[in-house]
Design a protein around this motif. Structure first.
Motif, PDB file in Angstrom:
ATOM      1  N   TYR A 127       0.840  -1.207   0.000  1.00 59.11           N
ATOM      2  CA  TYR A 127       0.000   0.000   0.000  1.00 59.11           C
ATOM      3  C   TYR A 127       0.870   1.250   0.000  1.00 59.11           C
ATOM      4  N   SER A 128       1.952   1.238   0.821  1.00 60.59           N
ATOM      5  CA  SER A 128       2.842   2.403   0.849  1.00 60.59           C
ATOM      6  C   SER A 128       3.461   2.632  -0.517  1.00 60.59           C
ATOM      7  N   LEU A 129       3.845   1.513  -1.148  1.00 64.02           N
ATOM      8  CA  LEU A 129       4.466   1.629  -2.466  1.00 64.02           C
ATOM      9  C   LEU A 129       3.485   2.246  -3.456  1.00 64.02           C
ATOM     10  N   ALA A 130       2.222   1.834  -3.381  1.00 65.70           N
ATOM     11  CA  ALA A 130       1.212   2.399  -4.277  1.00 65.70           C
ATOM     12  C   ALA A 130       1.117   3.909  -4.084  1.00 65.70           C
ATOM     13  N   LEU A 131       1.127   4.336  -2.819  1.00 68.17           N
ATOM     14  CA  LEU A 131       1.045   5.768  -2.528  1.00 68.17           C
ATOM     15  C   LEU A 131       2.273   6.500  -3.064  1.00 68.17           C
ATOM     16  N   LEU A 132       3.440   5.887  -2.842  1.00 68.20           N
ATOM     17  CA  LEU A 132       4.679   6.510  -3.295  1.00 68.20           C
ATOM     18  C   LEU A 132       4.684   6.654  -4.814  1.00 68.20           C
ATOM     19  N   VAL A 133       4.278   5.584  -5.512  1.00 70.26           N
ATOM     20  CA  VAL A 133       4.262   5.629  -6.973  1.00 70.26           C
ATOM     21  C   VAL A 133       3.324   6.732  -7.448  1.00 70.26           C
ATOM     22  N   ALA A 134       2.173   6.860  -6.800  1.00 70.62           N
ATOM     23  CA  ALA A 134       1.234   7.915  -7.191  1.00 70.62           C
ATOM     24  C   ALA A 134       1.884   9.284  -7.038  1.00 70.62           C
ATOM     25  N   CYS A 135       2.613   9.490  -5.928  1.00 67.96           N
ATOM     26  CA  CYS A 135       3.263  10.782  -5.704  1.00 67.96           C
ATOM     27  C   CYS A 135       4.360  11.034  -6.737  1.00 67.96           C
ATOM     28  N   VAL A 136       5.130   9.981  -7.057  1.00 68.04           N
ATOM     29  CA  VAL A 136       6.206  10.150  -8.044  1.00 68.04           C
ATOM     30  C   VAL A 136       5.613  10.515  -9.405  1.00 68.04           C
ATOM     31  N   ILE A 137       4.522   9.841  -9.761  1.00 69.87           N
ATOM     32  CA  ILE A 137       3.872  10.165 -11.035  1.00 69.87           C
ATOM     33  C   ILE A 137       3.410  11.616 -11.030  1.00 69.87           C
ATOM     34  N   PHE A 138       2.846  12.043  -9.890  1.00 65.31           N
ATOM     35  CA  PHE A 138       2.392  13.433  -9.805  1.00 65.31           C
ATOM     36  C   PHE A 138       3.567  14.396  -9.977  1.00 65.31           C
ATOM     37  N   ILE A 139       4.701  14.079  -9.328  1.00 67.05           N
ATOM     38  CA  ILE A 139       5.872  14.958  -9.428  1.00 67.05           C
ATOM     39  C   ILE A 139       6.324  15.072 -10.883  1.00 67.05           C
ATOM     40  N   PHE A 140       6.442  13.908 -11.556  1.00 67.93           N
ATOM     41  CA  PHE A 140       6.903  13.954 -12.950  1.00 67.93           C
ATOM     42  C   PHE A 140       5.910  14.691 -13.840  1.00 67.93           C
ATOM     43  N   ALA A 141       4.614  14.450 -13.600  1.00 69.69           N
ATOM     44  CA  ALA A 141       3.604  15.138 -14.409  1.00 69.69           C
ATOM     45  C   ALA A 141       3.708  16.647 -14.203  1.00 69.69           C
ATOM     46  N   THR A 142       3.873  17.072 -12.945  1.00 68.52           N
ATOM     47  CA  THR A 142       3.972  18.501 -12.666  1.00 68.52           C
ATOM     48  C   THR A 142       5.208  19.104 -13.330  1.00 68.52           C
ATOM     49  N   MET A 143       6.338  18.371 -13.226  1.00 64.18           N
ATOM     50  CA  MET A 143       7.553  18.878 -13.851  1.00 64.18           C
ATOM     51  C   MET A 143       7.369  19.025 -15.354  1.00 64.18           C
ATOM     52  N   ARG A 144       6.660  18.077 -15.959  1.00 62.15           N
ATOM     53  CA  ARG A 144       6.406  18.122 -17.394  1.00 62.15           C
ATOM     54  C   ARG A 144       5.507  19.303 -17.749  1.00 62.15           C
ATOM     55  N   ILE A 145       4.401  19.442 -16.994  1.00 62.74           N
ATOM     56  CA  ILE A 145       3.429  20.490 -17.313  1.00 62.74           C
ATOM     57  C   ILE A 145       4.047  21.870 -17.149  1.00 62.74           C
ATOM     58  N   PHE A 146       4.793  22.060 -16.056  1.00 57.89           N
ATOM     59  CA  PHE A 146       5.354  23.384 -15.799  1.00 57.89           C
ATOM     60  C   PHE A 146       6.747  23.544 -16.409  1.00 57.89           C
ATOM     61  N   LYS A 147       7.212  22.488 -17.050  1.00 59.76           N
ATOM     62  CA  LYS A 147       8.524  22.527 -17.720  1.00 59.76           C
ATOM     63  C   LYS A 147       9.624  23.007 -16.785  1.00 59.76           C
ATOM     64  N   VAL A 148       9.709  22.365 -15.624  1.00 56.33           N
ATOM     65  CA  VAL A 148      10.801  22.695 -14.705  1.00 56.33           C
ATOM     66  C   VAL A 148      11.588  21.429 -14.402  1.00 56.33           C
ATOM     67  N   GLY A 149      12.851  21.603 -14.030  1.00 56.94           N
ATOM     68  CA  GLY A 149      13.708  20.463 -13.715  1.00 56.94           C
ATOM     69  C   GLY A 149      13.748  20.223 -12.221  1.00 56.94           C
ATOM     70  N   ILE A 150      14.389  19.122 -11.837  1.00 60.83           N
ATOM     71  CA  ILE A 150      14.455  18.761 -10.412  1.00 60.83           C
ATOM     72  C   ILE A 150      15.232  19.824  -9.640  1.00 60.83           C
ATOM     73  N   ARG A 151      16.195  20.471 -10.305  1.00 67.28           N
ATOM     74  CA  ARG A 151      16.995  21.507  -9.636  1.00 67.28           C
ATOM     75  C   ARG A 151      16.132  22.702  -9.252  1.00 67.28           C
ATOM     76  N   ASP A 152      15.141  23.010 -10.093  1.00 76.21           N
ATOM     77  CA  ASP A 152      14.274  24.159  -9.782  1.00 76.21           C
ATOM     78  C   ASP A 152      13.335  23.817  -8.643  1.00 76.21           C
ATOM     79  N   ILE A 153      13.013  22.522  -8.530  1.00 70.02           N
ATOM     80  CA  ILE A 153      11.980  22.135  -7.581  1.00 70.02           C
ATOM     81  C   ILE A 153      12.460  22.231  -6.150  1.00 70.02           C
ATOM     82  N   ALA A 154      13.560  21.576  -5.859  1.00 69.67           N
ATOM     83  CA  ALA A 154      14.000  21.552  -4.472  1.00 69.67           C
ATOM     84  C   ALA A 154      14.935  22.720  -4.226  1.00 69.67           C
ATOM     85  N   LYS A 155      14.388  23.841  -3.828  1.00 69.70           N
ATOM     86  CA  LYS A 155      15.239  24.989  -3.558  1.00 69.70           C
ATOM     87  C   LYS A 155      14.990  25.481  -2.158  1.00 69.70           C
TER      88      LYS A 155
END
Lengths: 399, 279
Positions: free
Chosen positions: A371-399
């Motif tokens: 169940y935890s893994l399912a939640l984690l995967v959902a969050c990772v997908i959300f992160i990648f989708a957001t990065m794609r939509i807003f066209k930002v890289g991981i460096r911009d995200i964690a500041k």
């Protein structure tokens, strides 16, 4: 690496690398991999462990009954050794006229009531012997349970069953949790964008200081307390119902209070309140770097307010919006405080509550891992989708 | 002639627009006021209920002013012990997070390689993970590999895994503003690497390290999600508050809330005043 050694020497470099390696391995990667591994190991629980658990339960029940009987007998003995005290002492069922059997004590309780001192001592000795054998048996069973609940006894196999055996109810809760988390994220953005904009574009230094202070204070106040403050408002006898009562919508004394708490809607509202501030600060930080001249220029060229925001401010604030969205989504999808406190732990309607129950109530760690893994995967997908939509890289995200 | 007409038109248009902008500003400001009311009203209710004699936290059913909920706090052993546990964990978290944060920041700012982004992603990932997952993975790891049962230790480790990332991010921001020529000068003048780190790099990082200590401390004390899953049968102040909230409301929780709110306001206002004087 060479640059590091050149400046700080071999010793310090090795120390840095060792620390980071320990961090990565002991706190991030290996625990993660082990959890994933557990998620794919299915434990067949119909086997030995379950049987042992039932036997242990039985032994404990039997021991409890015997202990009760012994306690009754002791109480009786004490009552008889001090019969002239005059004050009727409680716990002595034989006193006070007709014998009132100890209610609910079962047949053994009734039998204990009429025994001569000699018989009583014999019975007590018998009980003590029985309890001793039972204790031995329980210890033995528990030792076997400990070994069998590990790798040894349980039938384990690699499979997807931890995921596929998820009931439809749980799947529904999973989907709903993600949906609500998405709604919390969108609503938080709509609520806090104007505030972040005003704070970032105000020219008065005093106003900015006050605003930032007023934002930091609730942000720094513990999440639990902020959630708790809403329980008082939403409760059946809470502030909101009192307000409705005063306005004449409902009659509190007739018990017409509306039970807002323990509903998904209430959890949703409280989450927006609790996590909206995680959206304000990243957006404020990015709008703050926007050159005010750009706004001026857009205005002078005749852009409407709507266009200024959609074409100038929001594109500039993209990285901040992405960070805020990721944080808000992650916090609300994984929130355990809001559903537990607002829902009083009664409604396992949030996925994190299910995870908790898998681990600590069903004692099924592997399914909990799944169940935890399912939640984690959902969050990772959300992160990648957001990065794609807003066209930002991981460096911009964690500041 | 044409020049003057266009000039007049230009002057008129901004005036008209400015009025519209002022209107917009008024609406925006009103909205901000409503937003802050939304943020603070629930907290005000919570604070007020702490001084109510009613045994259920309430402001609508006012039974008189009292301080008894505060007086009962020191006698509650679970709260007091929970506070001790919280402080113990926070101490451990600081001791672990700062060295990890420094090491991570040093490697990531000085290492120019393709693995850099990968390492960065791994080290930052705990911040972006749900707390539930961090708590669960830590608990599983320590029990499966070292037979350590969930407790204060696993709670501290689980918290460190993401608090160290915050420390690292703060220290990286500082290191990126460092003047490298200072280090080069020290080396040219014959400083040993250890001396250089101790006398040049660390002093430069010191203000950030202190801030990181404070933030780690607060993050650790206030953490609920991760701790709740990693702490097993033990408890901290915050997890104890959480379980009390589930099993029945008491104004004692409001009293603790008042203390938390008061400390937060004092720290925030002091910090603002200090930075204002400096700036």
């Amino acid at each position: 690496m060479h640059a590091l050694i050149k400046t700080y020497g071999r010793g310090l470099t090795v120390l840095f690398v060792a620390l980071v390696a320990a961090w990565v391995l002991l706190m991030i990667l290996v625990p993660g991999v082990r959890t994933i591994q557990r998620a794919f190991i299915y434990e067949d629980r119909a086997g030995e462990t379950a049987m042992i658990a039932i036997e242990i339960d039985r032994a404990y029940t039997e021991k409890f009954q015997l202990d009760q009987e012994a306690a009754d007998l002791h109480a009786q003995a004490e009552a008889e050794s001090a019969p002239s005290s005059g004050v009727p002492s409680f716990g002595a069922p034989s006193m006070g006229g007709p014998t009132i059997g100890v209610p609910g004590a079962g047949p053994s309780g009734g039998a204990a009531a009429r025994l001569s001192p000699a018989d009583r001592d014999a019975r007590l000795a018998e009980i003590a012997a029985k309890v001793a054998t039972l204790e031995g048996r329980i210890a033995d069973l528990e030792a076997r349970e400990d070994t069998s609940s590990g790798e040894a006894g349980m039938k384990e196999r690699y499979s997807f069953e931890n995921f596929t055996t998820m009931s439809m109810v749980h799947v529904r809760i999973f989907v709903l949790t993600l949906f609500y988390a998405l709604c919390v994220t969108v609503l938080s953005f709509l609520i806090c964008y104007p505030v972040a904009f005003v704070a970032a574009t105000t020219r008065s230094k005093g106003k900015l200081t006050v605003m930032l202070l007023l934002l930091v204070i609730p942000y720094a106040i513990n999440e639990l307390l902020r959630i708790f403050s809403w329980v008082m408002i939403l409760e059946k006898n809470g502030i909101l119902n009192s307000l409705f009562d005063a306005l004449g919508f409902i009659d509190l004394e007739a018990g017409e209070g509306i039970r807002f708490v323990a509903s998904n809607g209430a959890v949703f509202l409280v989450m927006v309140y609790a996590y909206v501030l995680f959206m304000v600060f990243p957006i404020y930080n990015t709008i703050d770097t926007l050159d005010p001249n750009q706004l001026e220029a857009a205005r002078d060229l005749g852009a409407s307010s709507w266009r200024i925001h959609t074409r100038v401010v929001i594109p500039h604030a993209k990285p901040g919006i992405a960070v805020g969205a990721i944080m808000t989504f992650m916090l609300s999808a994984g929130s355990i405080a809001a559903p537990e406190i607002v829902g009083r732990g009664l409604h396992p309607d949030w996925f994190s509550q299910l995870i908790y129950r898998r681990f600590f109530e069903a004692d099924s760690w592997n399914q909990g891992s799944a169940y935890s893994l399912a939640l984690l995967v959902a969050c990772v997908i959300f992160i990648f989708a957001t990065m794609r939509i807003f066209k930002v890289g991981i460096r911009d995200i964690a500041k | 002639m044409t020049v003057s007409v266009s000039a007049a038109g230009q002057a008129a248009a901004p005036a008209h627009r400015r009025r519209r902008v002022e209107w917009g500003d008024a609406v925006l400001n009103l909205y901000v006021v409503v937003f802050f009311a939304y943020m603070f009203l629930p907290l005000l209710f919570m604070v007020a209920a702490a001084f109510n004699q009613s045994p259920m936290p309430s402001v609508t059913d006012w039974q008189g002013f009292t301080l008894k909920w505060f007086e009962e706090l020191p006698g509650d052993t679970r709260f007091v012990q929970g506070l001790m546990h919280s402080l113990l964990i926070a101490g451990g978290v600081i001791v672990l997070s700062i060295p990890l944060g420094v090491a991570g920041a040093m490697i990531l700012t000085r290492m120019q390689s393709r693995a850099n982004t990968l390492l960065y992603t791994v080290l930052v990932s705990p911040v972006l993970m749900p707390g539930v997952v961090l708590g669960v993975t830590t608990m599983i790891f320590w029990r499966d590999f070292f037979s350590v049962q969930a407790g204060l230790f696993t709670a501290a480790i689980a918290q460190t895994s993401f608090i160290a990332s915050y420390c690292m991010l703060m220290l990286m921001a500082r290191l990126q503003r460092q003047d490298r020529t200072l280090e080069e000068a020290a080396l040219d003048l014959g400083a040993s690497p250890l001396f250089l780190f101790r006398r040049v790099t660390l002093p430069f990082l010191m203000p950030t390290i202190l801030t990181a200590c404070v933030i780690s401390f607060l993050q650790s004390i206030e953490n609920y999600n991760t701790t709740f899953f990693a702490i097993g049968s033990s408890w901290t102040l915050v997890t104890e508050i959480g379980s009390r909230m589930r099993f029945g409301l008491s104004p004692m929780i409001n009293a603790i809330g008042v203390i938390f709110v008061a400390i937060t306001i004092i720290v925030a206002v002091t910090h603002t005043l200090l930075t204002r004087r400096k700036g």
